[in-house]
Design an enzyme around this catalytic site. Sequence first.
Site, PDB file in Angstrom:
ATOM      1  CE1 TYR A 118      -4.116  -2.282   4.867  1.00  0.00           C
ATOM      2  CE2 TYR A 118      -3.226  -0.071   4.625  1.00  0.00           C
ATOM      3  CZ  TYR A 118      -3.785  -1.203   4.064  1.00  0.00           C
ATOM      4  OH  TYR A 118      -3.998  -1.266   2.716  1.00  0.00           O
ATOM      5  CB  SER A 173      -0.877   0.006   1.260  1.00  0.00           C
ATOM      6  OG  SER A 173      -1.514   1.262   1.431  1.00  0.00           O
TER       7      SER A 173
END
Length: 172
Positions: free
Chosen positions: A104, A91
Amino acid sequence: ALFVETDVSDASSAQAMADAALNRWGRIDILYNNAAATTLCNTQDRAVHELEEWVWDKMLAVCLKSVYLCSKVVLPIMIDKRKGIIINTTSVDALVAEPGCDSYTAAKGGILSMTRSMAAEYASRGIRVNALAPGPVDTTMVRNTGPERTASMARSNYMKRLAEPDEMVGAV
């Protein structure tokens, strides 16, 4: 295509997935690691001082450990054939962190580092390992953050919009 329901954070489930593909086609050419703990991302992830240990463990298991487990069961097959492709979805958060998403961000950063290491390790064996690090994409995970957060994510990039999932296809 073959759909195999898999708990990518569980070694025996990852092995069963690889076995099903081998039984169907006799080989595995591509592994695409693309898992995220969507519910945790939207409801449980927090800054470290607020983060519950079980959320940390689950996020790293689903996002990062899964890359290890799925790669571990597929790599011997690719090594034997001296060819293969592994694509890991990380990401933009691995590069530019956002507040309140610490587990995350850590998991996706780990994927980026692991991809670099795997690329160096397996290139001489005919296996390409790359990562895709998208910004905000119009997915259920993003939409479940709520309209205000979704709009904020859309404004956070140069195009001032969410990417469409189909825009990832060419890169993958």
